[in-house]
Design an enzyme around this catalytic site. Structure first.
Site, PDB file in Angstrom:
ATOM      1  N   HIS A   1      31.680  58.703  97.817  1.00  0.00           N
ATOM      2  CA  HIS A   1      31.184  59.559  96.833  1.00  0.00           C
ATOM      3  C   HIS A   1      31.943  59.378  95.638  1.00  0.00           C
ATOM      4  O   HIS A   1      33.138  59.352  95.713  1.00  0.00           O
ATOM      5  CB  HIS A   1      31.426  61.056  97.448  1.00  0.00           C
TER       6      HIS A   1
ATOM      7  N   ASP B   1      26.971  76.110 100.541  1.00  0.00           N
ATOM      8  CA  ASP B   1      27.611  75.405  99.315  1.00  0.00           C
ATOM      9  C   ASP B   1      26.374  75.216  98.294  1.00  0.00           C
ATOM     10  O   ASP B   1      26.570  75.210  97.017  1.00  0.00           O
ATOM     11  CB  ASP B   1      27.892  73.783  99.604  1.00  0.00           C
TER      12      ASP B   1
ATOM     13  N   ARG C   1      28.161  79.090  90.908  1.00  0.00           N
ATOM     14  CA  ARG C   1      29.136  78.547  90.144  1.00  0.00           C
ATOM     15  C   ARG C   1      28.596  77.882  88.908  1.00  0.00           C
ATOM     16  O   ARG C   1      29.314  78.314  87.890  1.00  0.00           O
ATOM     17  CB  ARG C   1      30.046  77.681  90.845  1.00  0.00           C
TER      18      ARG C   1
ATOM     19  N   SER D   1      33.522  72.009  98.243  1.00  0.00           N
ATOM     20  CA  SER D   1      32.232  71.700  97.957  1.00  0.00           C
ATOM     21  C   SER D   1      31.838  70.562  98.465  1.00  0.00           C
ATOM     22  O   SER D   1      30.873  70.048  99.135  1.00  0.00           O
ATOM     23  CB  SER D   1      31.574  72.168  96.420  1.00  0.00           C
TER      24      SER D   1
ATOM     25  N   LYS E   1      29.832  68.914 102.319  1.00  0.00           N
ATOM     26  CA  LYS E   1      28.719  67.997 102.326  1.00  0.00           C
ATOM     27  C   LYS E   1      28.914  66.668 103.247  1.00  0.00           C
ATOM     28  O   LYS E   1      28.116  66.232 103.816  1.00  0.00           O
ATOM     29  CB  LYS E   1      28.106  67.667 101.044  1.00  0.00           C
TER      30      LYS E   1
HETATM   31  N1  URA Z   1      29.952  68.194  92.962  1.00  0.00           N
HETATM   32  C1  URA Z   1      29.818  68.928  94.189  1.00  0.00           C
HETATM   33  O1  URA Z   1      29.024  68.464  94.913  1.00  0.00           O
HETATM   34  N2  URA Z   1      30.377  70.131  93.953  1.00  0.00           N
HETATM   35  C2  URA Z   1      31.216  70.542  92.998  1.00  0.00           C
HETATM   36  O2  URA Z   1      31.887  71.797  92.948  1.00  0.00           O
HETATM   37  C3  URA Z   1      31.303  69.721  91.970  1.00  0.00           C
HETATM   38  C4  URA Z   1      30.818  68.605  91.893  1.00  0.00           C
END
Ligand code: URA
Length: 428
Positions: free
Chosen positions: A86, A165, A172, A187, A191
């Protein structure tokens, strides 16, 4: 769900720098997902968290509650190790494309669930969708079949993963509460953990084109995410990498695919190759493979073979030409000297304004749009030499892209050296 709490008490607790109990956190995430806590209450809580932070145990529980809000994938039936990467997002960051194919060469399955871009950092799916016929959406069964047959898949994350999320991130985004390390870490990791990978390598970007502008905050984010991964039983490491200048020589969609294919053919820009190989080594090591030579697999065509199978399996036409922007304009070097700065954020914003990115979720991106760079920091340039080509289908977009690039280029006298170190640190 245990307990029944009052949202206002929970907001007050964080407002007054208190600590939430596990039960309060579980209730908050569940109640917000089900619409019991209102958006305005969750906004206030997010702001209190942004201002006052959360303890590690709170972040860990918050992440677990978001994972529990949806499905958790399980790749154990594949019978092989799984690894994922990621990136926190950067300009010209096309690494996922060659990397997924490269890691699969060594028998490690790569389930790479990706997203679309919003703002100046591009999305992996937007880039791949510039390949005629390529499909981002796969069912869980198609994904498993592709992982078993090809070994790598890059596809859209289904709506079943961490739905809390999804709702929270959208809130957000419009309430100025994205930039909180506990909220970003939970967050991303909710995932990634829900996705079911056995190993995870995080590429945490630092610099003007990144979420985290300074090394200290990037390090804190990386350490928080590594701890969350390990707590959840995922082998997790992070690299801190430089995002002061774009990766490679392209920022856009089709032009980034073309550059990735150059890397898979054994060529391509040095920085893209270096980061791809290093991340592959880290992913393989996390998956228990320590004697692989990913650089060789880029040179001898093995990674290209997996790429072709991976793209064809999702309908991509490997013989079709990639889309090309209808219009182009050039930016020239203003002076002789050494290019010491080419600002990532400026290039990212320019590519976005040219049509490569979207301002709102529902916008359509232009496949051919973006910025092609002709020199990287460290290069000697001569006044009047081409530095960048701006690409778009809609020429009225050029003016705003030029504005974004007004201060992007720094040229110094001969002998100057740009302060560039691609891989800053490793956190495990
Ligand atoms: N990417 C995400 O998936 N979540 C965040 O809060 C910031 C970047």
């Amino acid at each position: 769900m245990s307990g029944n709490f009052d949202a206002v008490d929970i907001i007050r607790t964080k407002r007054d720098k208190g600590t939430l109990s596990d039960e309060q956190i579980d209730w908050t995430i569940d109640a917000y997902t089900r619409g019991i806590i209102a958006d305005e209450q969750m906004s206030a809580l997010n702001m209190a968290i942004l201002l006052n932070g959360m303890s590690r145990p709170e972040i860990s529980r918050w992440t677990a509650a978001m994972i529990a809000s949806g499905e958790r994938m399980d790749f154990s039936a594949l019978g092989k190790a799984t690894a994922d990467k990621h990136s926190t997002g950067g300009v010209g960051d096309k690494i996922t494309l060659p990397l997924a194919a490269l890691v699969a060469v060594f028998g490690v399955a790569v389930p790479q669930l990706s997203g679309r871009g919003l703002g100046h950092t591009g999305g992996t799916l937007d880039k791949l969708e510039s390949i005629p016929g390529w499909q981002a959406s796969l069912s869980n069964e198609q994904m498993m079949n592709q992982l078993s047959d090809v070994g790598a898949v890059i596809c859209a994350a289904g709506s079943g993963l961490a739905p809390a999320d999804k709702k929270l991130y959208a809130l957000r985004d419009v309430t100025g509460t994205v930039e909180s390390i506990p909220l970003i870490a939970s967050s991303i990791m909710s995932k990634k953990i829900a996705e079911g990978t056995g190993s995870l390598v995080l590429d945490v970007k630092v610099g003007s084109g990144a979420f985290m502008k300074d090394e200290e905050s990037a390090r804190e984010l990386a350490e928080t995410m590594v701890a969350l991964g390990k707590d959840a039983g995922v082998n997790t490491v992070a690299l801190l990498t430089n995002m002061e200048t774009p990766l490679g020589l392209t920022a856009g969609n089709a032009i980034e695919v073309a550059e990735s294919v150059e890397v898979l053919a054994g060529g391509g820009p040095e920085d893209v190759v270096e980061l791809t190989v290093r991340l592959a080594e880290e992913m393989l090591a996390c998956a228990g493979i320590h004697d692989a030579d990913p650089a060789a697999a880029l040179q001898d065509g093995r990674a290209m073979d997996v790429w072709k199978r991976m793209i064809s399996a999702q309908g991509g036409d490997l013989d079709a030409a990639l889309p090309v922007a209808k219009e182009s304009e050039m930016i020239y070097a203003p002076a002789d000297g050494v290019l010491v700065g080419l600002d990532a954020l400026s290039v990212g914003v320019a590519a976005w304004r040219l049509g490569a990115g979207r301002a709102r979720k529902e916008d359509v991106v232009q496949a051919g749009a973006g910025v092609r760079m002709h020199a990287k920091p460290g290069a000697m340039v001569r006044a009047g030499e081409p530095l960048m080509t701006l690409l778009t289908d809609t020429p009225e977009k050029f003016a705003r892209a030029h504005d974004a690039l007004a201060d992007a280029v720094v040229i110094a006298s001969e002998g100057a050296r740009p302060a560039q170190q691609l891989i800053i640190d490793r956190i495990s």
